[in-house]
Structures are given as structure tokens and as C-alpha cells.
Design a protein around this motif. Structure first.
Motif, PDB file in Angstrom:
ATOM      1  N   ARG A  24       1.084  -1.326  -0.035  1.00 16.02           N
ATOM      2  CA  ARG A  24      -0.368  -0.112   0.231  1.00 16.02           C
ATOM      3  C   ARG A  24       1.080   1.792  -0.324  1.00 16.02           C
ATOM      4  NH1 ARG A  24      -4.922  -0.389   1.760  1.00 16.02           N
ATOM      5  NH2 ARG A  24      -5.098   1.508   2.717  1.00 16.02           N
ATOM      6  N   ALA A  25       1.719   1.294   0.875  1.00 12.41           N
ATOM      7  CA  ALA A  25       2.625   2.378   0.974  1.00 12.41           C
ATOM      8  C   ALA A  25       3.130   2.667  -0.259  1.00 12.41           C
ATOM      9  CB  ALA A  25       3.845   2.658   2.344  1.00 12.41           C
ATOM     10  N   LEU A  26       3.695   1.508  -1.446  1.00 13.21           N
ATOM     11  CA  LEU A  26       5.068   1.738  -2.088  1.00 13.21           C
ATOM     12  C   LEU A  26       4.398   2.175  -3.726  1.00 13.21           C
ATOM     13  CD1 LEU A  26       7.655   0.097  -1.420  1.00 13.21           C
ATOM     14  CD2 LEU A  26       7.824   2.411  -1.226  1.00 13.21           C
ATOM     15  N   PRO A  55      -3.298   0.698  -5.713  1.00 14.54           N
ATOM     16  CA  PRO A  55      -2.961  -0.120  -7.743  1.00 14.54           C
ATOM     17  C   PRO A  55      -2.205  -1.554  -7.945  1.00 14.54           C
ATOM     18  CG  PRO A  55      -2.473   2.396  -7.270  1.00 14.54           C
ATOM     19  CD  PRO A  55      -2.676   1.781  -5.637  1.00 14.54           C
ATOM     20  N   GLY A  56      -1.987  -1.852  -6.083  1.00 11.85           N
ATOM     21  CA  GLY A  56      -1.600  -2.742  -5.990  1.00 11.85           C
ATOM     22  C   GLY A  56      -2.288  -4.109  -6.505  1.00 11.85           C
ATOM     23  N   ALA A 196      -2.996   4.653   9.055  1.00  7.63           N
ATOM     24  CA  ALA A 196      -2.301   5.591   9.551  1.00  7.63           C
ATOM     25  C   ALA A 196      -0.971   4.761   8.982  1.00  7.63           C
ATOM     26  CB  ALA A 196      -2.859   5.856  10.656  1.00  7.63           C
ATOM     27  N   GLN A 197      -1.220   3.702  10.088  1.00 12.24           N
ATOM     28  CA  GLN A 197       0.704   2.955   9.754  1.00 12.24           C
ATOM     29  C   GLN A 197       1.096   2.844   7.587  1.00 12.24           C
ATOM     30  OE1 GLN A 197       2.257   2.107  12.276  1.00 12.24           O
ATOM     31  NE2 GLN A 197       0.603   2.549  12.856  1.00 12.24           N
ATOM     32  N   LEU A 201       4.254   4.624   6.775  1.00 14.69           N
ATOM     33  CA  LEU A 201       5.740   3.463   5.962  1.00 14.69           C
ATOM     34  C   LEU A 201       6.106   4.672   4.988  1.00 14.69           C
ATOM     35  CD1 LEU A 201       4.514  -0.194   6.503  1.00 14.69           C
ATOM     36  CD2 LEU A 201       6.758   1.065   7.118  1.00 14.69           C
ATOM     37  N   GLN A 202       5.023   4.879   4.712  1.00 13.85           N
ATOM     38  CA  GLN A 202       5.402   5.796   3.031  1.00 13.85           C
ATOM     39  C   GLN A 202       6.790   7.593   3.197  1.00 13.85           C
ATOM     40  OE1 GLN A 202       1.447   7.551   1.960  1.00 13.85           O
ATOM     41  NE2 GLN A 202       0.863   6.609  -0.082  1.00 13.85           N
TER      42      GLN A 202
END
Length: 209
Positions: A24-26, A55-56, A196-197, A201-202
Motif C-alpha cells: 500500500r505504502a509503495l 493500484p497494487g 495511518a500505518q 510507512l510512506q
């Protein structure tokens, strides 16, 4: 495209959940090359739920084995040989980052002669190490870190999952691998917690990848 392999210091340390957060973050895709055990659903099924609205893409496993056991045992039961070459030939062809989740830890056998660590080397992937804070996790974490160093496996850093005990500083110092993030244990499915996490992480990952 970065190939980012997620491995843990053992089984049940939160690799799948952290893999989903990282995807999700990347805005990355997710791939679990070897799934052993699927009666209660697969790791890919779980990650697919957490990637909804992103988009993952979740890519199909190279090996999907029925028995919830070490991959080499599950494969033996089905008369299958797990081939690192076959896995490497099935790496998804994408332009985005790819999160690759391993099975258990580095010395989990994938066949009669090779281990998850050998798969990482064959895939030419960077590694993020997942540790959970429990009694004994310092030993398990440092053994994992030492093997990475001995095998020249490139380690991005640590993500700690659960804050029952505070071993992070010691593990980071003794392993000489950096802290990426510490994620509190999620006790129930919580969309706000996941958002939030993901956002946290982003921000943290910008300095590492």
C-alpha cells in the motif's frame, strides 16, 4: 522496479500484514512465490483484501501446496519439486515495485538442498527483515541478521511488529541494520489503523528505497 523480499525471524511474526502495508505504502504489487497451506485461505487472499482501492496487483503463486508445513515437506507430500529456476522464470513482469513474501525465515527449506535465503539470492532482491517483540526475539533477530551478512544479502532494514517488549534499539545496534519502522500490533481489522500505518510507512520509506 525494486524487488523487495519480506522475510521474518520466524513464523507468525506478521510478514503478511507488513507486506500488505508495504504494498500500500509503495503502490507496489505483491507476490508470494510459495504458499504452503490454504484450507483457511492464502496469504495472497488476505493481502488482496487489504489492497482494495489501490493500484497494487496480487500475482498468482508459483507453487500452491495444500499442507501447512515447511515447503519442502508440503511439496514432497504432493510429489512436487520446488525449483528456484522456475520461480525466477515466473517473476511478474511489471514496472512498479514488487513486494515478495517468503515462507517462514531464511533457513526454511524450499527443497532438499536449498533454503529461502537461496531464493532471495536467486531473485536478486533486497530484504526487509520483520521482527516481533517476544522473549527470544533478540536471538532470532540477530541470527537472521548474521546469516544475511554472511551470505551478502542486501538488507534495507528492520520493521518491528508488536510492542510487547522494547527490543528494537538493541537489535538495531547489535545487527547494524537500520530501523525502518515499528508497527503496533493490530488486534482487529481496523481501516483507520491501516491507513495511518500506511501513511507512516510512506514517510519512513523515502530514506531507504
Amino acid at each position: 522496479m525494486n524487488r523487495i523480499f519480506i522475510t521474518g525471524i520466524g513464523t507468525g511474526v506478521g510478514k503478511t500484514f507488513i507486506s500488505a502495508l508495504l504494498a500500500r505504502a509503495l503502490e507496489a504489487d505483491y507476490w508470494k512465490p510459495i504458499q504452503a497451506g490454504f484450507e483457511e485461505g492464502t496469504d495472497s487472499d488476505y493481502v488482496r483484501q487489504l489492497l482494495r482501492g489501490t493500484p497494487g496487483v496480487v500475482h498468482p503463486e508459483a507453487y500452491k501446496l495444500r499442507m501447512p508445513a515447511s515447503p519442502h515437506i508440503a511439496a514432497r507430500e504432493e510429489g512436487v519439486h520446488i525449483s528456484l529456476q522456475k520461480i525466477c522464470e515466473q517473476v511478474p513482469s511489471i514496472s512498479r515495485n514488487l513486494i515478495i513474501e517468503g515462507a517462514g525465515g531464511l533457513l526454511v527449506p524450499v527443497n532438499e538442498t536449498e533454503f529461502v535465503a537461496d531464493l532471495i539470492k536467486a531473485l536478486d532482491a533486497k530484504v526487509i527483515l520483520i521482527s516481533r517483540n517476544y522473549l527470544g526475539s533478540i536471538n532470532h533477530s540477530l541470527l537472521t541478521a548474521r546469516l544475511c551478512r554472511e551470505m551478502n544479502i542486501p538488507v534495507v532494514g528492520w520493521i518491528f511488529n508488536d510492542q510487547y517488549l522494547h527490543y528494537e534499539e538493541e537489535i538495531v545496534r547489535w545487527s547494524n541494520y537500520p530501523l525502518i519502522a515499528s508497527v503496533p500490533l493490530m488486534k482487529a481489522e481496523d481501516g483507520q489503523f491501516i491507513e495511518a500505518q500506511t501513511a507512516a510507512l510512506q514517510k519512513r520509506l523515502k530514506g531507504f528505497l
